[in-house]
Design a protein around this motif. Structure first.
Motif, PDB file in Angstrom:
ATOM      1  N   ARG A  49      40.477  38.625  25.826  1.00 48.87           N
ATOM      2  CA  ARG A  49      41.063  37.514  26.578  1.00 48.87           C
ATOM      3  C   ARG A  49      41.025  37.838  28.063  1.00 48.87           C
ATOM      4  O   ARG A  49      40.911  39.000  28.454  1.00 48.87           O
ATOM      5  CB  ARG A  49      42.470  37.183  26.124  1.00 48.87           C
ATOM      6  N   LEU A  50      41.131  36.798  28.856  1.00 44.75           N
ATOM      7  CA  LEU A  50      41.046  36.977  30.302  1.00 44.75           C
ATOM      8  C   LEU A  50      41.713  35.786  30.975  1.00 44.75           C
ATOM      9  O   LEU A  50      41.527  34.645  30.531  1.00 44.75           O
ATOM     10  CB  LEU A  50      39.579  37.053  30.731  1.00 44.75           C
ATOM     11  N   ALA A  51      42.481  36.044  32.005  1.00 48.46           N
ATOM     12  CA  ALA A  51      43.111  34.961  32.758  1.00 48.46           C
ATOM     13  C   ALA A  51      43.122  35.313  34.244  1.00 48.46           C
ATOM     14  O   ALA A  51      43.651  36.358  34.633  1.00 48.46           O
ATOM     15  CB  ALA A  51      44.530  34.719  32.260  1.00 48.46           C
ATOM     16  N   TYR A  52      42.504  34.462  35.036  1.00 51.81           N
ATOM     17  CA  TYR A  52      42.570  34.552  36.502  1.00 51.81           C
ATOM     18  C   TYR A  52      43.044  33.202  37.000  1.00 51.81           C
ATOM     19  O   TYR A  52      42.387  32.192  36.775  1.00 51.81           O
ATOM     20  CB  TYR A  52      41.206  34.890  37.114  1.00 51.81           C
ATOM     21  N   ASN A  53      44.193  33.192  37.651  1.00 47.90           N
ATOM     22  CA  ASN A  53      44.730  31.908  38.078  1.00 47.90           C
ATOM     23  C   ASN A  53      44.194  31.442  39.436  1.00 47.90           C
ATOM     24  O   ASN A  53      44.391  30.299  39.813  1.00 47.90           O
ATOM     25  CB  ASN A  53      46.256  31.921  38.073  1.00 47.90           C
ATOM     26  N   ARG A  54      43.478  32.339  40.135  1.00 45.59           N
ATOM     27  CA  ARG A  54      42.880  31.927  41.424  1.00 45.59           C
ATOM     28  C   ARG A  54      41.857  32.962  41.862  1.00 45.59           C
ATOM     29  O   ARG A  54      41.778  34.054  41.314  1.00 45.59           O
ATOM     30  CB  ARG A  54      43.942  31.736  42.491  1.00 45.59           C
ATOM     31  N   ASP A  55      41.041  32.581  42.830  1.00 51.89           N
ATOM     32  CA  ASP A  55      40.043  33.478  43.435  1.00 51.89           C
ATOM     33  C   ASP A  55      39.082  34.083  42.414  1.00 51.89           C
ATOM     34  O   ASP A  55      38.709  35.255  42.505  1.00 51.89           O
ATOM     35  CB  ASP A  55      40.731  34.609  44.213  1.00 51.89           C
ATOM     36  N   LEU A  56      38.661  33.308  41.465  1.00 51.49           N
ATOM     37  CA  LEU A  56      37.825  33.801  40.374  1.00 51.49           C
ATOM     38  C   LEU A  56      36.575  34.512  40.877  1.00 51.49           C
ATOM     39  O   LEU A  56      36.250  35.610  40.425  1.00 51.49           O
ATOM     40  CB  LEU A  56      37.437  32.635  39.442  1.00 51.49           C
ATOM     41  N   ILE A  57      35.868  33.931  41.800  1.00 51.82           N
ATOM     42  CA  ILE A  57      34.585  34.498  42.253  1.00 51.82           C
ATOM     43  C   ILE A  57      34.775  35.870  42.900  1.00 51.82           C
ATOM     44  O   ILE A  57      33.873  36.714  42.873  1.00 51.82           O
ATOM     45  CB  ILE A  57      33.834  33.514  43.178  1.00 51.82           C
ATOM     46  N   LYS A  58      35.951  36.116  43.438  1.00 56.24           N
ATOM     47  CA  LYS A  58      36.235  37.417  44.053  1.00 56.24           C
ATOM     48  C   LYS A  58      36.170  38.545  43.011  1.00 56.24           C
ATOM     49  O   LYS A  58      35.771  39.659  43.324  1.00 56.24           O
ATOM     50  CB  LYS A  58      37.616  37.376  44.718  1.00 56.24           C
ATOM     51  N   TYR A  59      36.526  38.242  41.774  1.00 57.62           N
ATOM     52  CA  TYR A  59      36.522  39.246  40.714  1.00 57.62           C
ATOM     53  C   TYR A  59      35.153  39.415  40.048  1.00 57.62           C
ATOM     54  O   TYR A  59      34.919  40.385  39.355  1.00 57.62           O
ATOM     55  CB  TYR A  59      37.559  38.890  39.651  1.00 57.62           C
ATOM     56  N   PHE A  60      34.269  38.445  40.278  1.00 52.74           N
ATOM     57  CA  PHE A  60      32.936  38.468  39.667  1.00 52.74           C
ATOM     58  C   PHE A  60      31.872  38.174  40.720  1.00 52.74           C
ATOM     59  O   PHE A  60      31.178  37.153  40.662  1.00 52.74           O
ATOM     60  CB  PHE A  60      32.856  37.463  38.503  1.00 52.74           C
ATOM     61  N   GLU A  62      37.700  27.967  40.427  1.00 50.24           N
ATOM     62  CA  GLU A  62      38.699  28.742  41.158  1.00 50.24           C
ATOM     63  C   GLU A  62      39.527  29.598  40.193  1.00 50.24           C
ATOM     64  O   GLU A  62      39.918  30.707  40.512  1.00 50.24           O
ATOM     65  CB  GLU A  62      39.612  27.768  41.919  1.00 50.24           C
ATOM     66  N   SER A  63      39.768  29.055  38.989  1.00 51.78           N
ATOM     67  CA  SER A  63      40.574  29.766  38.003  1.00 51.78           C
ATOM     68  C   SER A  63      39.874  29.691  36.644  1.00 51.78           C
ATOM     69  O   SER A  63      39.034  28.825  36.404  1.00 51.78           O
ATOM     70  CB  SER A  63      41.974  29.156  37.917  1.00 51.78           C
ATOM     71  N   TYR A  64      40.259  30.623  35.761  1.00 54.69           N
ATOM     72  CA  TYR A  64      39.556  30.745  34.481  1.00 54.69           C
ATOM     73  C   TYR A  64      40.488  31.386  33.470  1.00 54.69           C
ATOM     74  O   TYR A  64      41.189  32.349  33.770  1.00 54.69           O
ATOM     75  CB  TYR A  64      38.327  31.633  34.679  1.00 54.69           C
ATOM     76  N   ILE A  65      40.473  30.842  32.259  1.00 56.88           N
ATOM     77  CA  ILE A  65      41.197  31.444  31.141  1.00 56.88           C
ATOM     78  C   ILE A  65      40.281  31.381  29.930  1.00 56.88           C
ATOM     79  O   ILE A  65      39.729  30.327  29.616  1.00 56.88           O
ATOM     80  CB  ILE A  65      42.517  30.711  30.835  1.00 56.88           C
ATOM     81  N   GLY A  66      40.118  32.516  29.257  1.00 54.50           N
ATOM     82  CA  GLY A  66      39.260  32.551  28.078  1.00 54.50           C
ATOM     83  C   GLY A  66      39.800  33.503  27.032  1.00 54.50           C
ATOM     84  O   GLY A  66      40.434  34.504  27.365  1.00 54.50           O
ATOM     85  N   VAL A  67      39.560  33.168  25.774  1.00 58.65           N
ATOM     86  CA  VAL A  67      39.937  34.020  24.648  1.00 58.65           C
ATOM     87  C   VAL A  67      38.799  34.008  23.633  1.00 58.65           C
ATOM     88  O   VAL A  67      38.036  33.049  23.549  1.00 58.65           O
ATOM     89  CB  VAL A  67      41.261  33.573  23.969  1.00 58.65           C
TER      90      VAL A  67
END
Length: 159
Positions: A21-32, A44-49
């Motif tokens: 699972r993964l959850a980023y509530n903001r700044d998604l591109i900064k992490y990838f 901008e945000s992403y949640i996946g399981v």
């Protein structure tokens, strides 16, 4: 947009498959930073399981991306996890049904071929040709060979 095909290399989806699972509530591109996010350029945000079977084998993933920050990621992640569980259950049910139908169709095909082979058993040439055709049809193979051994070869095969 729904069901967007995308390359998972260096993506949040790849991380979901790795971690569950993964959850980023903001700044998604900064992490990838190495992710080709052309399928979701405004994300901008992403949640996946992950979607898993009864043996905990990963069968896919369910994810959402938004062009704005997701404020309540815990609630959104819980909803996605519930949806993933339900989708996984339905997927497994569909796969089991398809496998059951495939098995039943295979048995019917085998029964049909047995009846045909019995009917033509007196004609050796036609029988052996039909055995190959039956094997190809039953297994969906492209090629079938049925070498006929002479007595000397049969003797060597049993040694």
């Amino acid at each position: 947009k729904t069901n967007i095909p995308c390359d998972l290399t260096n993506s949040p989806g790849e991380e979901v498959l790795r971690r569950g699972r993964l959850a980023y509530n903001r700044d998604l591109i900064k992490y990838f930073p190495d992710w080709d996010n052309s399928s979701m350029p405004q994300a901008e945000s992403y949640i996946g399981v992950t979607m898993v079977d009864s043996d905990n084998n990963v069968k896919g993933l369910l994810a959402i991306a938004h062009d704005e920050p997701i404020e309540n990621t815990n609630l959104a992640e819980s909803i996605i996890a519930l949806a993933s569980s339900r989708a996984s259950t339905e997927l497994l049910k569909q796969l089991a049904l398809r496998e059951s139908k495939r098995y039943q169709n295979g048995l019917e095909l085998i029964d049909q071929w047995i009846a045909r082979l019995i009917a033509i058993g007196a004609n050796s040439k036609l029988f052996f040709e039909s055995v190959c055709i039956a094997a190809q049809e039953i297994t969906s193979a492209n090629l079938c060979t049925l070498p006929v051994l002479n007595n000397e070869e049969i003797g060597r095969a049993h040694v």
